[in-house]
Design a protein around this motif. Structure first.
Motif, PDB file in Angstrom:
ATOM      1  N   PHE A 134     -35.408  55.821  95.973  1.00 42.04           N
ATOM      2  CA  PHE A 134     -34.340  55.504  97.145  1.00 42.04           C
ATOM      3  C   PHE A 134     -33.036  55.369  96.310  1.00 42.04           C
ATOM      4  O   PHE A 134     -31.886  56.011  96.629  1.00 42.04           O
TER       5      PHE A 134
ATOM      6  N   PHE B 234     -29.977  57.869  96.556  1.00 46.25           N
ATOM      7  CA  PHE B 234     -28.745  57.505  97.066  1.00 46.25           C
ATOM      8  C   PHE B 234     -27.580  57.363  96.217  1.00 46.25           C
ATOM      9  O   PHE B 234     -26.446  57.676  96.534  1.00 46.25           O
TER      10      PHE B 234
ATOM     11  N   LEU C  58     -35.773  59.099 101.857  1.00 43.94           N
ATOM     12  CA  LEU C  58     -35.243  57.804 102.828  1.00 43.94           C
ATOM     13  C   LEU C  58     -33.676  57.821 102.212  1.00 43.94           C
ATOM     14  O   LEU C  58     -32.672  57.546 103.013  1.00 43.94           O
TER      15      LEU C  58
ATOM     16  N   LEU D 225     -30.425  57.728 104.734  1.00 41.57           N
ATOM     17  CA  LEU D 225     -29.459  56.738 104.856  1.00 41.57           C
ATOM     18  C   LEU D 225     -28.117  57.464 104.491  1.00 41.57           C
ATOM     19  O   LEU D 225     -27.166  56.995 105.166  1.00 41.57           O
TER      20      LEU D 225
ATOM     21  N   ALA E 169     -26.769  59.379 107.326  1.00 42.55           N
ATOM     22  CA  ALA E 169     -26.234  58.544 108.546  1.00 42.55           C
ATOM     23  C   ALA E 169     -25.154  57.871 108.236  1.00 42.55           C
ATOM     24  O   ALA E 169     -24.162  57.723 109.257  1.00 42.55           O
ATOM     25  N   LEU E 170     -24.814  57.424 106.767  1.00 38.39           N
ATOM     26  CA  LEU E 170     -23.598  56.645 106.612  1.00 38.39           C
ATOM     27  C   LEU E 170     -22.372  57.715 106.385  1.00 38.39           C
ATOM     28  O   LEU E 170     -21.310  57.143 106.725  1.00 38.39           O
TER      29      LEU E 170
END
Length: 258
Positions: free
Chosen positions: A142, A146, A247, A251, A254-255
């Motif tokens: 993750f 990210f 994941l 995220l 979404a951000l």
């Protein structure tokens, strides 16, 4: 060179330099024996950066099925190419591990510890508990995905063909150009950080191809006194990074995605 060959070559470079440092530290009578975790984590980060610089302009230097799947989830990479990329990455991992075996050919027979030999190819948990190991690999991957996407956002405006997953438009400022040049090194530093902070429980596979390809090589190659390839654990460093990468992509989307 087509994109699949580039992924094969890039992942082979990653494993040659990454697993190479593990062999250097683990195997008896190597000049790097007992070099320690800092040496391993640093060399792995440099391996990622060098592999990305080598093939990034051709394939985007995913070098990791978790990254490939994450980009496909975001809509930044076509699903039709995902199987080919993953196959090339796993095959590249096996080939890179074979080069490590050849490089340290004189040292396998000198090393009695079968676990140390396996560690030169694939990962295993420091504490043999699968659920905690799965959680660790999810968290580590993750952070990897990210972080890669966040680093890419710094260089927004750079063509995806340069170093995916960085943007789509031509850079219009010196900042954008510098970000393009330094992004692979920043990703390498991210891998160093993950190794130093999160790598202790499992050896931080955070990449299905990094673990599966070399494990296959360990199974097949005539390594002196090698022992078992620990296939009972092998599913965790394949599935958990895919979950963690997905994941991370969700995220990030979404951000930051508009």
């Amino acid at each position: 060179m087509n994109v699949y060959l580039a992924e094969f070559v890039g992942t082979a470079i990653l494993i040659l330099l990454g697993n190479g440092v593990v062999a250097n530290v683990n195997l008896k009578k190597s000049y790097g024996q007992n070099g320690g975790w800092m040496v391993i984590a640093t060399a792995w980060g440099l391996a990622v950066a060098i592999a990305a610089y080598s093939v990034g302009r051709i394939s985007g230097a995913h070098l990791n099925p978790a990254v490939t799947v994450a980009l496909a989830i975001l809509g930044d990479f076509p699903w039709a190419k995902v199987p080919g990329y993953i196959a090339a990455q796993v095959a590249g991992g096996a080939f890179g591990a074979t080069l490590v075996w050849l490089t340290y050919l004189a040292h396998w027979g000198e090393t009695e510890n079968q676990g140390a030999k396996l560690a030169c190819f694939s990962t295993s948990p420091a504490v043999p508990k699968k659920i905690p190991a799965f959680i660790t690999e999810v968290i580590g991957t993750f952070m990897l995905v990210f972080g890669i996407l966040a680093i890419g956002k710094i260089g927004a405006g750079v063509p995806a063909a340069e170093f995916a997953p960085i943007g789509k438009a031509v850079p219009t400022s010196l900042v954008g150009v510098v970000a393009t040049w330094w992004s692979p090194m920043l990703v390498g530093l991210l891998v160093v950080s993950i190794g130093l902070s999160l790598g202790g429980p499992t050896g931080y596979a955070i990449n299905p191809a990094r673990d599966l390809g070399p494990r296959i090589a360990h199974q097949i190659l005539p390594i002196a006194g090698k022992g078992q390839s620990n296939w009972g654990y092998a599913l965790i460093p394949v599935v958990a990074p895919l979950v963690g990468g997905a994941l991370g992509a969700v995220l990030f989307s979404a951000l930051f995605k508009s």
